[in-house]
Design a protein around this motif. Structure first.
Motif, PDB file in Angstrom:
ATOM      1  N   HIS A   1       0.710  -1.156   0.045  1.00 57.23           N
ATOM      2  CA  HIS A   1       0.033  -0.032   0.082  1.00 57.23           C
ATOM      3  C   HIS A   1       0.896   1.410  -0.001  1.00 57.23           C
ATOM      4  O   HIS A   1       0.453   2.296  -0.278  1.00 57.23           O
ATOM      5  CB  HIS A   1      -0.893  -0.073   1.332  1.00 57.23           C
ATOM      6  N   TYR A   2       2.143   1.149   0.296  1.00 57.71           N
ATOM      7  CA  TYR A   2       2.918   2.363   0.323  1.00 57.71           C
ATOM      8  C   TYR A   2       3.145   2.759  -1.075  1.00 57.71           C
ATOM      9  O   TYR A   2       3.648   4.091  -1.285  1.00 57.71           O
ATOM     10  CB  TYR A   2       4.215   1.981   0.984  1.00 57.71           C
ATOM     11  N   GLY A   3       2.942   2.002  -2.204  1.00 55.54           N
ATOM     12  CA  GLY A   3       2.905   2.660  -3.834  1.00 55.54           C
ATOM     13  C   GLY A   3       1.848   3.126  -3.848  1.00 55.54           C
ATOM     14  O   GLY A   3       1.689   3.696  -5.078  1.00 55.54           O
ATOM     15  N   MET A   4       0.661   3.076  -3.251  1.00 50.62           N
ATOM     16  CA  MET A   4      -0.612   3.734  -3.624  1.00 50.62           C
ATOM     17  C   MET A   4      -0.612   5.029  -2.979  1.00 50.62           C
ATOM     18  O   MET A   4       0.067   5.438  -2.009  1.00 50.62           O
ATOM     19  CB  MET A   4      -1.801   3.199  -2.938  1.00 50.62           C
ATOM     20  N   ASN A   5      -1.210   6.280  -3.593  1.00 54.84           N
ATOM     21  CA  ASN A   5      -1.296   7.545  -3.206  1.00 54.84           C
ATOM     22  C   ASN A   5      -2.548   7.798  -2.377  1.00 54.84           C
ATOM     23  O   ASN A   5      -3.298   6.770  -2.293  1.00 54.84           O
ATOM     24  CB  ASN A   5      -1.252   8.528  -4.429  1.00 54.84           C
ATOM     25  N   ASN A   6      -2.231   8.921  -1.393  1.00 55.21           N
ATOM     26  CA  ASN A   6      -3.340   9.025  -0.571  1.00 55.21           C
ATOM     27  C   ASN A   6      -4.912   9.144  -1.223  1.00 55.21           C
ATOM     28  O   ASN A   6      -5.859   8.380  -0.574  1.00 55.21           O
ATOM     29  CB  ASN A   6      -3.155  10.358   0.110  1.00 55.21           C
ATOM     30  N   TYR A   7      -5.018   9.892  -2.375  1.00 60.67           N
ATOM     31  CA  TYR A   7      -6.172   9.879  -3.145  1.00 60.67           C
ATOM     32  C   TYR A   7      -6.674   8.395  -3.219  1.00 60.67           C
ATOM     33  O   TYR A   7      -8.089   8.214  -3.050  1.00 60.67           O
ATOM     34  CB  TYR A   7      -6.125  10.574  -4.155  1.00 60.67           C
ATOM     35  N   ALA A   8      -6.120   7.512  -3.833  1.00 67.20           N
ATOM     36  CA  ALA A   8      -6.499   6.155  -4.273  1.00 67.20           C
ATOM     37  C   ALA A   8      -6.896   5.429  -2.785  1.00 67.20           C
ATOM     38  O   ALA A   8      -7.832   4.799  -2.880  1.00 67.20           O
ATOM     39  CB  ALA A   8      -5.272   5.173  -4.811  1.00 67.20           C
ATOM     40  N   LYS A   9      -6.235   5.647  -1.729  1.00 67.56           N
ATOM     41  CA  LYS A   9      -6.549   5.073  -0.557  1.00 67.56           C
ATOM     42  C   LYS A   9      -7.797   5.586   0.096  1.00 67.56           C
ATOM     43  O   LYS A   9      -8.838   4.695   0.668  1.00 67.56           O
ATOM     44  CB  LYS A   9      -5.541   5.179   0.583  1.00 67.56           C
ATOM     45  N   SER A  10      -7.991   6.819  -0.274  1.00 67.20           N
ATOM     46  CA  SER A  10      -9.267   7.614   0.392  1.00 67.20           C
ATOM     47  C   SER A  10     -10.420   7.060   0.030  1.00 67.20           C
ATOM     48  O   SER A  10     -11.443   6.871   0.136  1.00 67.20           O
ATOM     49  CB  SER A  10      -9.190   9.036   0.323  1.00 67.20           C
ATOM     50  N   LEU A  11     -10.429   7.203  -1.699  1.00 69.83           N
ATOM     51  CA  LEU A  11     -11.450   6.614  -2.744  1.00 69.83           C
ATOM     52  C   LEU A  11     -11.812   5.275  -2.343  1.00 69.83           C
ATOM     53  O   LEU A  11     -12.796   4.879  -2.373  1.00 69.83           O
ATOM     54  CB  LEU A  11     -11.003   6.498  -4.030  1.00 69.83           C
ATOM     55  N   PHE A  12     -10.996   4.063  -2.109  1.00 66.13           N
ATOM     56  CA  PHE A  12     -11.281   2.921  -1.946  1.00 66.13           C
ATOM     57  C   PHE A  12     -12.115   2.795  -0.589  1.00 66.13           C
ATOM     58  O   PHE A  12     -12.876   2.193  -0.162  1.00 66.13           O
ATOM     59  CB  PHE A  12      -9.843   2.081  -1.689  1.00 66.13           C
ATOM     60  N   ARG A  13     -11.425   3.345   0.650  1.00 65.60           N
ATOM     61  CA  ARG A  13     -11.818   3.380   1.852  1.00 65.60           C
ATOM     62  C   ARG A  13     -13.387   4.110   1.696  1.00 65.60           C
ATOM     63  O   ARG A  13     -14.384   3.481   2.536  1.00 65.60           O
ATOM     64  CB  ARG A  13     -11.150   3.881   2.986  1.00 65.60           C
ATOM     65  N   ALA A  14     -13.732   5.162   1.338  1.00 66.03           N
ATOM     66  CA  ALA A  14     -14.723   5.896   1.471  1.00 66.03           C
ATOM     67  C   ALA A  14     -15.904   4.885   0.388  1.00 66.03           C
ATOM     68  O   ALA A  14     -17.222   4.666   0.913  1.00 66.03           O
ATOM     69  CB  ALA A  14     -14.848   6.982   0.433  1.00 66.03           C
ATOM     70  N   ALA A  15     -15.597   4.153  -0.534  1.00 62.83           N
ATOM     71  CA  ALA A  15     -16.413   3.442  -1.239  1.00 62.83           C
ATOM     72  C   ALA A  15     -16.703   2.110  -0.284  1.00 62.83           C
ATOM     73  O   ALA A  15     -17.932   1.532  -0.187  1.00 62.83           O
ATOM     74  CB  ALA A  15     -15.809   2.899  -2.567  1.00 62.83           C
ATOM     75  N   LEU A  16     -15.613   1.395   0.315  1.00 56.64           N
ATOM     76  CA  LEU A  16     -15.974   0.293   1.084  1.00 56.64           C
ATOM     77  C   LEU A  16     -16.745   0.482   2.287  1.00 56.64           C
ATOM     78  O   LEU A  16     -17.454  -0.380   2.616  1.00 56.64           O
ATOM     79  CB  LEU A  16     -14.507  -0.241   1.457  1.00 56.64           C
ATOM     80  N   TRP A  17     -16.775   1.758   2.707  1.00 53.94           N
ATOM     81  CA  TRP A  17     -17.637   2.096   3.623  1.00 53.94           C
ATOM     82  C   TRP A  17     -19.091   2.168   3.592  1.00 53.94           C
ATOM     83  O   TRP A  17     -19.992   1.761   4.048  1.00 53.94           O
ATOM     84  CB  TRP A  17     -17.326   3.324   4.640  1.00 53.94           C
ATOM     85  N   GLN A  18     -19.183   2.576   2.259  1.00 54.06           N
ATOM     86  CA  GLN A  18     -20.623   2.376   1.545  1.00 54.06           C
ATOM     87  C   GLN A  18     -21.162   0.843   1.545  1.00 54.06           C
ATOM     88  O   GLN A  18     -22.275   0.502   1.959  1.00 54.06           O
ATOM     89  CB  GLN A  18     -20.804   3.069   0.119  1.00 54.06           C
ATOM     90  N   SER A  19     -20.315   0.071   0.853  1.00 53.68           N
ATOM     91  CA  SER A  19     -20.364  -1.434   0.813  1.00 53.68           C
ATOM     92  C   SER A  19     -19.382  -2.018  -0.126  1.00 53.68           C
ATOM     93  O   SER A  19     -18.709  -1.434  -0.643  1.00 53.68           O
ATOM     94  CB  SER A  19     -21.749  -1.742   0.171  1.00 53.68           C
ATOM     95  N   GLN A  20     -19.084  -3.415   0.058  1.00 53.46           N
ATOM     96  CA  GLN A  20     -18.180  -4.066  -0.639  1.00 53.46           C
ATOM     97  C   GLN A  20     -18.492  -4.215  -1.834  1.00 53.46           C
ATOM     98  O   GLN A  20     -17.427  -3.975  -2.965  1.00 53.46           O
ATOM     99  CB  GLN A  20     -17.934  -5.490  -0.009  1.00 53.46           C
ATOM    100  N   ASP A  21     -19.707  -4.176  -2.550  1.00 52.75           N
ATOM    101  CA  ASP A  21     -19.840  -3.944  -3.874  1.00 52.75           C
ATOM    102  C   ASP A  21     -19.325  -2.776  -4.385  1.00 52.75           C
ATOM    103  O   ASP A  21     -19.294  -2.700  -5.656  1.00 52.75           O
ATOM    104  CB  ASP A  21     -21.463  -4.320  -3.983  1.00 52.75           C
ATOM    105  N   ARG A  22     -19.965  -1.513  -3.463  1.00 59.59           N
ATOM    106  CA  ARG A  22     -19.462  -0.208  -4.215  1.00 59.59           C
ATOM    107  C   ARG A  22     -17.989  -0.242  -4.185  1.00 59.59           C
ATOM    108  O   ARG A  22     -17.447   0.360  -5.125  1.00 59.59           O
ATOM    109  CB  ARG A  22     -19.947   0.759  -3.122  1.00 59.59           C
ATOM    110  N   ALA A  23     -17.195  -0.698  -3.564  1.00 61.24           N
ATOM    111  CA  ALA A  23     -15.728  -0.694  -3.622  1.00 61.24           C
ATOM    112  C   ALA A  23     -15.475  -1.485  -4.681  1.00 61.24           C
ATOM    113  O   ALA A  23     -14.478  -1.133  -5.453  1.00 61.24           O
ATOM    114  CB  ALA A  23     -15.093  -1.289  -2.267  1.00 61.24           C
ATOM    115  N   GLY A  24     -16.043  -2.536  -5.007  1.00 62.37           N
ATOM    116  CA  GLY A  24     -15.847  -3.333  -6.234  1.00 62.37           C
ATOM    117  C   GLY A  24     -15.785  -2.571  -7.670  1.00 62.37           C
ATOM    118  O   GLY A  24     -15.029  -2.383  -8.561  1.00 62.37           O
ATOM    119  N   SER A  25     -17.021  -1.561  -7.563  1.00 58.99           N
ATOM    120  CA  SER A  25     -17.442  -0.936  -8.534  1.00 58.99           C
ATOM    121  C   SER A  25     -16.520   0.025  -8.766  1.00 58.99           C
ATOM    122  O   SER A  25     -15.945   0.664  -9.845  1.00 58.99           O
ATOM    123  CB  SER A  25     -18.740  -0.614  -8.894  1.00 58.99           C
ATOM    124  N   VAL A  26     -16.253   0.795  -7.604  1.00 58.12           N
ATOM    125  CA  VAL A  26     -15.118   1.809  -7.754  1.00 58.12           C
ATOM    126  C   VAL A  26     -13.797   1.428  -8.055  1.00 58.12           C
ATOM    127  O   VAL A  26     -13.036   2.217  -8.988  1.00 58.12           O
ATOM    128  CB  VAL A  26     -14.992   2.743  -6.326  1.00 58.12           C
TER     129      VAL A  26
END
Length: 294
Positions: free
Chosen positions: A269-294
């Motif tokens: 994960h150290y190769g990921m930028n902060n925006y990518a991590k934030s986007l993933f976590r925001a989507a995951l908090w909505q749902s795992q399906d949402r995380a997959g689509s994002v």
């Protein structure tokens, strides 16, 4: 041969970007003068950006224009969409709902203004401090080149490394919008979470904070892992005190996934930028399906 390659290597890796930074950001003699020139050009080209009443008036005019032209714009869009769909045989573009657009607009019907010059004094002092650090590094680099012995060269490199650390700290003082997690919709922002973990770690037992004599790295790591798991329970108590309706199971599942993905001992994960991590976590908090689509 070089008696201190580690220090030299550590510092040399920082010098190249600092030289580029010197020429890009501080080449004009006064870095703040360059910033001031840019602000003046913006003021000349876009004066309403620097006047609150004019800016809000412009935004209100845009909103009003949008409302009045929405129906006709949608008709044009639908006409073009239907033509393309007929030509391709596929629904290429989505159908827009005017009521939904109006409802969405109602949440944005009050323009707000944030001054672009509110922090200029603070920015001036920060830029001048950065200029001082970079200039000092360049002076030390010249002194290092002129040194007659390896020992003197290494001593200068140690000084350069110290200023490299100061540059790192200096950069951290500039706000980074990509690190602002207050609008991700999570129960707690990263900034609040970091503060929570720091406070907990400060009061953690000695065997967690320090690898004691006779304890192997793997044994200490296991103790640290076990302590980290207790933080989720403590954090849930904090969040429940804020909002009694919080979904505890959902939060635990969220923590389980993110703790595994972004574990401090993992390197991917150290190769990921902060925006990518934030986007993933925001989507995951909505749902795992949402995380997959994002």
């Amino acid at each position: 041969s070089d008696p201190n390659p580690t220090m030299l290597t550590r510092s040399a890796s920082r010098l190249s970007p600092l030289y580029h930074q010197q020429y890009r950001c501080f080449a004009s003699g006064s870095a703040y003068d360059s910033f001031g020139d840019r602000v003046n050009k913006l003021k000349s080209s876009y004066p309403n950006l620097f006047n609150e009443s004019s800016f809000k008036s412009d935004q209100e005019s845009l909103l009003s224009s949008y409302r009045s032209s929405l129906s006709s714009s949608l008709n044009e869009y639908d006409s073009a969409r239907n033509s393309i769909d007929s030509a391709t045989g596929d629904a290429v573009f989505i159908k827009l709902d005017e009521n939904e657009l109006i409802n969405d607009l109602n949440t944005r019907n009050r323009p707000f203004y944030t001054s672009l010059l509110g922090d200029t004094d603070d920015l001036r002092s920060k830029i001048e401090l950065g200029n001082e650090y970079v200039s000092k590094i360049l002076d030390l680099q010249k002194e290092q080149e002129a040194a007659s012995t390896i020992e003197q060269k290494n001593l200068k490199m140690i000084e350069i490394a110290d200023y490299g650390d100061k540059i790192d700290e200096w950069q951290l003082r500039f706000p980074d919008a990509l690190k602002d997690t207050s609008d991700l919709g999570l129960p707690i922002s990263d900034e609040e979470l970091d503060q929570f973990v720091k406070e907990q770690y400060h009061h953690a037992p000695d065997e967690v904070r320090v690898q004691e004599p006779g304890v192997t790295y793997e044994q200490h790591k296991a103790v640290e892992e076990q302590w980290m798991k207790t933080l989720d329970d403590k954090l849930i108590d904090v969040l429940r005190s804020r909002d009694s309706s919080i979904d505890e199971n959902k939060f635990r599942e969220f923590c389980q996934v993110t703790n595994d993905m972004f574990h401090p001992h993992a390197i991917d994960h150290y190769g990921m930028n902060n925006y990518a991590k934030s986007l993933f976590r925001a989507a995951l908090w909505q749902s795992q399906d949402r995380a997959g689509s994002v």
